[in-house]
Design an enzyme around this catalytic site. Structure first.
Site, PDB file in Angstrom:
ATOM      1  N   GLN A 161       0.791  -1.238   0.000  1.00 31.03           N
ATOM      2  CA  GLN A 161       0.000   0.000   0.000  1.00 31.03           C
ATOM      3  C   GLN A 161       0.823   1.287   0.000  1.00 31.03           C
ATOM      4  OE1 GLN A 161      -3.674   0.407   2.564  1.00 31.03           O
ATOM      5  NE2 GLN A 161      -2.369   1.913   3.546  1.00 31.03           N
ATOM      6  N   GLU A 203      -3.354   9.269  -1.787  1.00 34.38           N
ATOM      7  CA  GLU A 203      -2.705  10.114  -0.779  1.00 34.38           C
ATOM      8  C   GLU A 203      -1.621  10.990  -1.413  1.00 34.38           C
ATOM      9  OE1 GLU A 203      -1.422   7.759   2.567  1.00 34.38           O
ATOM     10  OE2 GLU A 203      -3.466   7.190   3.062  1.00 34.38           O
ATOM     11  N   ASP A 240       4.177   0.302   4.234  1.00 35.64           N
ATOM     12  CA  ASP A 240       2.946  -0.203   4.838  1.00 35.64           C
ATOM     13  C   ASP A 240       2.455  -1.292   3.903  1.00 35.64           C
ATOM     14  OD1 ASP A 240       0.578  -0.796   6.028  1.00 35.64           O
ATOM     15  OD2 ASP A 240      -0.300   1.222   5.889  1.00 35.64           O
ATOM     16  N   GLU A 283       4.925  -1.651   8.265  1.00 33.48           N
ATOM     17  CA  GLU A 283       3.616  -1.637   8.922  1.00 33.48           C
ATOM     18  C   GLU A 283       2.752  -2.795   8.409  1.00 33.48           C
ATOM     19  OE1 GLU A 283       1.925   2.271   8.727  1.00 33.48           O
ATOM     20  OE2 GLU A 283      -0.127   1.545   8.801  1.00 33.48           O
ATOM     21  N   ASP A 310      -1.149  -1.512  12.642  1.00 31.49           N
ATOM     22  CA  ASP A 310      -2.239  -0.582  12.307  1.00 31.49           C
ATOM     23  C   ASP A 310      -3.567  -1.337  12.396  1.00 31.49           C
ATOM     24  OD1 ASP A 310      -4.064   1.136  11.142  1.00 31.49           O
ATOM     25  OD2 ASP A 310      -3.155   1.164   9.173  1.00 31.49           O
ATOM     26  N   LYS A 335      -4.404   6.257  15.150  1.00 28.17           N
ATOM     27  CA  LYS A 335      -5.368   6.964  14.300  1.00 28.17           C
ATOM     28  C   LYS A 335      -6.599   7.296  15.152  1.00 28.17           C
ATOM     29  CE  LYS A 335      -4.407   4.650   9.847  1.00 28.17           C
ATOM     30  NZ  LYS A 335      -4.753   3.448   9.043  1.00 28.17           N
ATOM     31  N   ARG A 364      -5.645   9.488   7.647  1.00 31.27           N
ATOM     32  CA  ARG A 364      -6.296   8.449   6.863  1.00 31.27           C
ATOM     33  C   ARG A 364      -6.166   8.790   5.385  1.00 31.27           C
ATOM     34  NH1 ARG A 364      -8.923   4.710  10.263  1.00 31.27           N
ATOM     35  NH2 ARG A 364      -8.523   3.456   8.399  1.00 31.27           N
ATOM     36  N   LYS A 386       2.583  10.319  10.233  1.00 30.60           N
ATOM     37  CA  LYS A 386       2.360   9.779   8.880  1.00 30.60           C
ATOM     38  C   LYS A 386       1.104  10.421   8.316  1.00 30.60           C
ATOM     39  CE  LYS A 386       1.222   5.343   6.684  1.00 30.60           C
ATOM     40  NZ  LYS A 386       0.525   4.061   6.883  1.00 30.60           N
TER      41      LYS A 386
END
Ligand code: PGA
Ligand code: ZN
Length: 422
Positions: A161, A203, A240, A283, A310, A335, A364, A386
């Site tokens: 990811q 992102e 991640d 992650e 996570d 988060k 997110r 992050k």
């Protein structure tokens, strides 16, 4: 200071989807805004987002969440002392009454809880990070910044990811951003020169036009070098894997390679990557239901690589303590909307610190202009932050806020730097 009013409204996130904003107004006229972000690769044990379902906005509207705020949350909060965050969060949880916050919605609760926090800081006339630090010395966090986006953020074009960098040679927060800006640009130029430039993912990271997952790692190393840095020294790699997205029950399917791996084989593959590439953080290397795999992987690399939970830890203090007992992971991703309230988020962070885990406050994939997490990471002295890539304003707003915090008078006492890594 008493809360006078709790207002709420639907606003739109970085994917153009509805989300919840809450505004808490104090009796002295000061106020605070809280906004719920939204994930795409979510842990199954996260606080539940209340969405309307049906055809409108593909079922993602939040009218039910707004109704709950107006009819139940607002009356319950009016007249309460805005500084009593823990009491207010406990009241929100009791009002919801479900273990997963599914009745009023984790989105309604986190937006409210954050708005209360902001309103309390506004009443105290302090920047949020400083309000949270309560006079304790804190440092600006070490950023993990995405260069290539993948997984659920890029139509599963590649399995992994996030391909990220950490400026391990940086001496300040703004220095880390300067270094990352060069690598991000170099990576774009590299993709363009190979005819592989195809825009950006959710992102802001470059769209991953790669034939194999490992090709992205090679491109990352090449980009670090092209930017004039020494891989592993100035700039290191963080991944991640978000393995829950492509595996469960100990079976993993790497679509790009057309391979099916069991837990041991995926662990071996990742260990090999950590030996071949300057990787300092991984992650969710295994799926959230693969605790034995997470323990084995942490045992294998935990002495030299940060292993971040996570989907497995979902910002839950009990989950963090249970993980520490069995030896899974050595770092917790934090988060706020996974937990659903500020108080529970802080409890997870404190449980992680107490267990000797490193911590990373994280945004997110569905974000807004909200910069609260930068203040949480700084004020809570999390060590790491992050927020996605180095493009698009919902990301840049957060990096830029860190620069403001670092450069204003009364700034935190320095930069966490590479020492923040587990
Ligand atoms: P999400 O992903 O916000 O789409 O769930 C972010 C992450 O996995 O860290
Ligand atoms: Zn993740």
């Amino acid at each position: 200071m008493k809360i006078k009013q709790v207002l709420s409204r639907r606003i739109w996130d970085s994917r153009g989807r509805p989300t919840v904003e809450v505004e808490v107004v104090n009796e002295d006229g000061t106020s605070g805004l809280g906004i719920a972000p939204a994930g795409a690769s979510m842990g199954t044990r996260e606080a539940v987002e209340l969405r309307d379902g049906g055809a409108r906005f593909k079922g993602l509207d939040v009218q039910n969440a707004l109704r709950g705020i107006a009819t139940e949350i607002a009356p319950a909060l009016a007249g309460r002392d805005v500084a009593h965050q823990a009491d207010i969060d406990a009241a929100l949880m009791a009002l919801d009454g479900t273990p997963t916050k599914s009745r009023l919605g984790g989105n309604a609760l986190i937006a409210t809880s954050l708005a209360v926090l902001h309103a309390a800081a506004a009443h105290a006339r302090l920047p949020l990070w400083q309000y949270l630090a309560q006079g304790r010395p804190v440092r600006l966090p070490l950023p993990q910044i995405q260069i290539f986006g993948g997984g659920a953020h890029a139509g599963r074009r590649v399995d992994v990811q996030d391909f990220m960098v950490i400026a391990t040679g940086a001496t300040s927060f703004s220095h880390a951003l300067e270094m990352t800006a060069e690598v991000y640009r170099a990576a774009g130029e590299l993709m363009a020169s190979r005819g592989q430039l195809a825009g950006v993912a959710d992102e802001g990271g470059w769209w991953p036009s790669f034939a194999r997952n490992e090709e992205a790692l090679d491109a990352l190393v090449a980009s670090i070098e092209k930017a004039g840095f020494v891989p592993g020294q100035d700039m290191a790699i963080a991944l991640d894997i978000a393995a829950s997205e492509f595996g469960h029950g100990g079976r993993y399917r790497l679509a790009l390679e057309g391979e099916e791996l069991d837990t041991d084989a995926l662990c071996e593959r990742l260990v090999r990557w950590t030996e071949k590439y300057p990787i300092v953080s991984i992650e969710d290397p295994l799926a959230e239901d693969d605790e034995a795999g997470l323990v084995a992987f942490t045992r294998a690399v935990g002495g030299r690589v940060q292993v971040v939970g996570d989907d497995y830890l979902v910002t839950n203090a009990d989950s963090v303590r249970a993980a520490a007992t069995v030896g899974a992971c050595n770092c917790a991703l934090i988060k706020p909307n996974q937990a659903g309230t500020v108080t529970e988020t802080l409890a997870a962070l404190e449980a992680a610190k107490a267990a000797g885990y490193a911590t990373i406050v994280s945004a997110r994939s569905g974000e807004t202009e909200d910069v609260a997490i930068v203040h949480l990471a700084t004020g809570w002295n999390a060590g790491q932050l992050k927020v996605g890539s180095f493009a698009r304003s919902e990301r840049m707003a957060k990096w830029n806020e860190g620069i403001r915090i670092e450069s204003r008078a009364g700034a935190p006492s320095g930069f966490a730097g590479r020492a923040a890594l587990a």
